[in-house]
Design an enzyme around this catalytic site. Structure first.
Site, PDB file in Angstrom:
ATOM      1  NE  ARG A   1      -3.645  -0.296   2.627  1.00  0.00           N
ATOM      2  CZ  ARG A   1      -4.207  -0.094   3.805  1.00  0.00           C
ATOM      3  NH1 ARG A   1      -3.878  -0.830   4.841  1.00  0.00           N
ATOM      4  NH2 ARG A   1      -5.093   0.858   3.972  1.00  0.00           N
TER       5      ARG A   1
ATOM      6  CD  GLN B   1      -0.895   5.623  -2.499  1.00  0.00           C
ATOM      7  OE1 GLN B   1      -1.599   6.133  -1.668  1.00  0.00           O
ATOM      8  NE2 GLN B   1       0.033   4.749  -2.215  1.00  0.00           N
TER       9      GLN B   1
ATOM     10  CG  ASP C   1      -4.985   1.081  -0.346  1.00  0.00           C
ATOM     11  OD1 ASP C   1      -5.630   0.134   0.133  1.00  0.00           O
ATOM     12  OD2 ASP C   1      -4.174   1.754   0.311  1.00  0.00           O
TER      13      ASP C   1
ATOM     14  CB  SER D   1      -7.071   3.089   1.509  1.00  0.00           C
ATOM     15  OG  SER D   1      -5.858   2.909   2.186  1.00  0.00           O
TER      16      SER D   1
ATOM     17  CE1 TYR E   1      -2.158  -2.561   7.066  1.00  0.00           C
ATOM     18  CE2 TYR E   1      -0.158  -3.324   5.990  1.00  0.00           C
ATOM     19  CZ  TYR E   1      -1.491  -2.979   5.935  1.00  0.00           C
ATOM     20  OH  TYR E   1      -2.162  -3.053   4.745  1.00  0.00           O
TER      21      TYR E   1
HETATM   22  P1  NAD Z   1      -5.454  -1.147  10.011  1.00  0.00           P
HETATM   23  O1  NAD Z   1      -6.860  -1.256   9.488  1.00  0.00           O
HETATM   24  O2  NAD Z   1      -4.535  -2.295   9.866  1.00  0.00           O
HETATM   25  O3  NAD Z   1      -5.531  -0.762  11.562  1.00  0.00           O
HETATM   26  C1  NAD Z   1      -6.230   0.381  11.980  1.00  0.00           C
HETATM   27  C2  NAD Z   1      -5.421   1.104  13.024  1.00  0.00           C
HETATM   28  O4  NAD Z   1      -5.392   0.340  14.231  1.00  0.00           O
HETATM   29  C3  NAD Z   1      -3.964   1.327  12.647  1.00  0.00           C
HETATM   30  O5  NAD Z   1      -3.708   2.710  12.632  1.00  0.00           O
HETATM   31  C4  NAD Z   1      -3.197   0.595  13.729  1.00  0.00           C
HETATM   32  O6  NAD Z   1      -1.989   1.255  14.078  1.00  0.00           O
HETATM   33  C5  NAD Z   1      -4.176   0.609  14.869  1.00  0.00           C
HETATM   34  N1  NAD Z   1      -3.927  -0.380  15.925  1.00  0.00           N
HETATM   35  C6  NAD Z   1      -3.560  -1.659  15.820  1.00  0.00           C
HETATM   36  N2  NAD Z   1      -3.416  -2.228  17.035  1.00  0.00           N
HETATM   37  C7  NAD Z   1      -3.724  -1.270  17.944  1.00  0.00           C
HETATM   38  C8  NAD Z   1      -3.771  -1.242  19.344  1.00  0.00           C
HETATM   39  N3  NAD Z   1      -3.472  -2.305  20.101  1.00  0.00           N
HETATM   40  N4  NAD Z   1      -4.102  -0.075  19.942  1.00  0.00           N
HETATM   41  C9  NAD Z   1      -4.407   1.021  19.217  1.00  0.00           C
HETATM   42  N5  NAD Z   1      -4.390   1.047  17.876  1.00  0.00           N
HETATM   43  C10 NAD Z   1      -4.049  -0.089  17.237  1.00  0.00           C
HETATM   44  O7  NAD Z   1      -4.736   0.143   9.448  1.00  0.00           O
HETATM   45  P2  NAD Z   1      -4.987   0.929   8.092  1.00  0.00           P
HETATM   46  O8  NAD Z   1      -6.022   1.936   8.277  1.00  0.00           O
HETATM   47  O9  NAD Z   1      -5.154  -0.064   7.019  1.00  0.00           O
HETATM   48  O10 NAD Z   1      -3.616   1.698   7.946  1.00  0.00           O
HETATM   49  C11 NAD Z   1      -2.401   1.027   8.229  1.00  0.00           C
HETATM   50  C12 NAD Z   1      -1.246   1.895   7.869  1.00  0.00           C
HETATM   51  O11 NAD Z   1      -1.084   1.957   6.478  1.00  0.00           O
HETATM   52  C13 NAD Z   1      -1.319   3.325   8.357  1.00  0.00           C
HETATM   53  O12 NAD Z   1      -0.035   3.699   8.742  1.00  0.00           O
HETATM   54  C14 NAD Z   1      -1.708   4.080   7.146  1.00  0.00           C
HETATM   55  O13 NAD Z   1      -1.324   5.439   7.200  1.00  0.00           O
HETATM   56  C15 NAD Z   1      -0.910   3.312   6.138  1.00  0.00           C
HETATM   57  N6  NAD Z   1      -1.400   3.524   4.807  1.00  0.00           N
HETATM   58  C16 NAD Z   1      -0.542   4.116   3.952  1.00  0.00           C
HETATM   59  C17 NAD Z   1      -0.953   4.349   2.683  1.00  0.00           C
HETATM   60  C18 NAD Z   1      -0.017   5.021   1.755  1.00  0.00           C
HETATM   61  O14 NAD Z   1       1.144   5.166   2.058  1.00  0.00           O
HETATM   62  N7  NAD Z   1      -0.471   5.449   0.656  1.00  0.00           N
HETATM   63  C19 NAD Z   1      -2.206   3.994   2.263  1.00  0.00           C
HETATM   64  C20 NAD Z   1      -3.051   3.377   3.160  1.00  0.00           C
HETATM   65  C21 NAD Z   1      -2.629   3.144   4.436  1.00  0.00           C
END
Ligand code: NAD
Length: 403
Positions: free
Chosen positions: A121, A127, A130, A133, A228
């Site tokens: 991702r 992007q 994704d 997202s 993650y």
């Molecule tokens: P996810 O659905 O895997 O998890 C949701 C959130 O839960 C995450 O922010 C994670 O840190 C949090 N989490 C997990 N265990 C936890 C705990 N014990 N206590 C509190 N919080 C907890 O995450 P997501 O929304 O799919 O995003 C994951 C990462 O990927 C993020 O850093 C996001 O910014 C990144 N991301 C980057 C891009 C990009 O670079 N273009 C695109 C999409 C997502």
């Protein structure tokens, strides 16, 4: 190449993998589109809209018989797996880390399985593909609306002749894509919002939305691979849960979105925390699953009212409750991936490509995705004990969360 759009069959699923707008674009790339009769109905997209866009409307039997690639939103049912032919490909959100046995079954059948939820991702070129997202974005938005609809007071500060209503205090646990959208939406509704995550990088993102970031003195910092979070150790988890109790207790609404890829959702709102909340408080648990969710006692697809008057909504599939927005976005994701993987009018599987190494799960009769193959080769983990559930005294009220 012929791509087929199935009618989703999972209970409550109203999304569709491809919307009519994408048909012409795929045709221009040499991909003919067949659509199962009624596939778009749940998202208010008629067969005639697909036909007008250039697709052919067919029965399920014709779809599985005549297409090279099946496009789905969620995992195919056991019946649908039985209809897939060797050499055929299926693209969808196949959850191979939580359901590796499906990957094994598809490999055994000679089906090429391509899963959007294993997409790398952080690459710029991925992007538009994704889907995690795009769907999390819909889910986070809807979670705030579901919470506001269930909450028995106003979200904003309201000053009227009949008195002043203080704003709701909303806490969002997990500040990834869904959590940030929930924060933004709750803020737009006028609530006073706080956010919390184990990834330190999320602090600035939470604050940039005008919310307060909660930092625990236990100082758990658990950034994992690929942006993650990693799973916490038992000690870290206990410290986190204990310290969150007081924060949760002073909020009216808690929206939980925490996930760790391929693992059971972490328990953040314990029974003690729920007991400490004031009557009338609302929890929307987006992590709700059959294995337990982020909140003790949440049940997927159900609304439970505890004895002390806390409403816990097990919001396990919010994107399906906004099917048109979710399908529009998903359609862009899946059609971009399909075009990316198509060369000279055929699917060109090349797992030396970084994107394909993530998404191609099975090919040529084998599970080729490293993480999934390793999972299938590993001995099964001992089952974790179920988290304790609060007593749903005062009548457990069973309701769909958002349909
Ligand atoms: P996810 O659905 O895997 O998890 C949701 C959130 O839960 C995450 O922010 C994670 O840190 C949090 N989490 C997990 N265990 C936890 C705990 N014990 N206590 C509190 N919080 C907890 O995450 P997501 O929304 O799919 O995003 C994951 C990462 O990927 C993020 O850093 C996001 O910014 C990144 N991301 C980057 C891009 C990009 O670079 N273009 C695109 C999409 C997502």
């Amino acid at each position: 190449m012929k791509a087929g759009v199935v009618k989703e069959t999972a209970p409550g699923e109203r999304r569709v993998a491809l919307v009519p707008d994408a048909v012409a674009k795929l045709q221009a790339a040499g991909i003919e589109v067949l659509v199962e009769r009624g596939a778009g109905e749940g998202a208010w997209l008629s067969d005639s809209a697909y036909a007008d866009a250039g697709a052919t409307i067919v029965s399920a039997a014709e779809l599985y018989r005549d297409t090279d690639v099946i496009l789905t939103v969620t995992k195919p049912s056991a019946d649908a797996v039985g209809l897939l032919r060797p050499g055929q490909a299926v693209i969808g959100m196949l959850a191979p880390l939580t359901c590796p046995e499906l990957a094994a079954a598809l490999a055994a059948q000679g089906v090429t399985a391509i899963s959007l939820d294993r997409l790398p991702r952080t690459l710029t070129r991925t992007q538009p593909m994704d889907a995690l997202s795009s769907q999390a974005n819909v889910a986070g938005y809807k979670a705030a609306l579901v919470a506001a609809a269930e909450f028995s007071r106003f979200f904003p500060l309201l000053i009227t002749a009949a008195g002043t209503a203080r704003p709701a205090k909303v806490l969002v646990l997990g500040a990834g894509v869904a959590g940030l959208q929930a924060i933004g939406t709750a803020r737009r509704l006028g609530a006073v919002v706080s956010g919390y995550d184990v990834r330190p990088a999320s602090k600035t993102e939470v604050e940039s939305l005008g919310a307060t970031f909660i930092e625990l003195t236990a100082g758990v910092s658990a950034a994992g691979e690929g942006g993650y979070a990693r799973e916490l150790t038992a000690e870290e988890r206990q410290a986190q849960q204990d310290e969150l109790v007081a924060h949760i207790a002073r909020h009216d609404v808690v929206i939980t979105t925490a996930q760790v890829p391929g693992r059971r959702p972490p328990l953040l709102v314990t029974e003690d925390a729920i007991k400490a909340m004031a009557a009338g408080s609302v929890i929307v648990d987006m992590g709700a699953s059959m294995l337990g969710g982020n909140a003790s006692g949440s049940r997927p697809g159900e609304t439970v009212v505890t004895g002390n008057g806390i409403t816990i909504i097990g919001a396990d599939n919010l994107p399906a409750s906004m099917p048109t927005a979710a399908s529009n976005a998903y359609s862009r994701n899946i059609s971009t991936l399909l075009e990316y993987m198509t060369a000279d009018g055929a699917l060109a599987i090349d797992t030396s490509d970084e994107v394909q190494a993530g998404v191609v799960i099975t090919h040529d009769g084998r599970v080729v995705q490293e993480g999934v193959a390793a999972l299938l080769a590993a001995p099964p983990e001992p089952a974790e004990p179920e988290p304790a559930e609060p007593e749903p005294e005062g009548g457990a009220d069973v309701d769909g969360p958002a349909d």
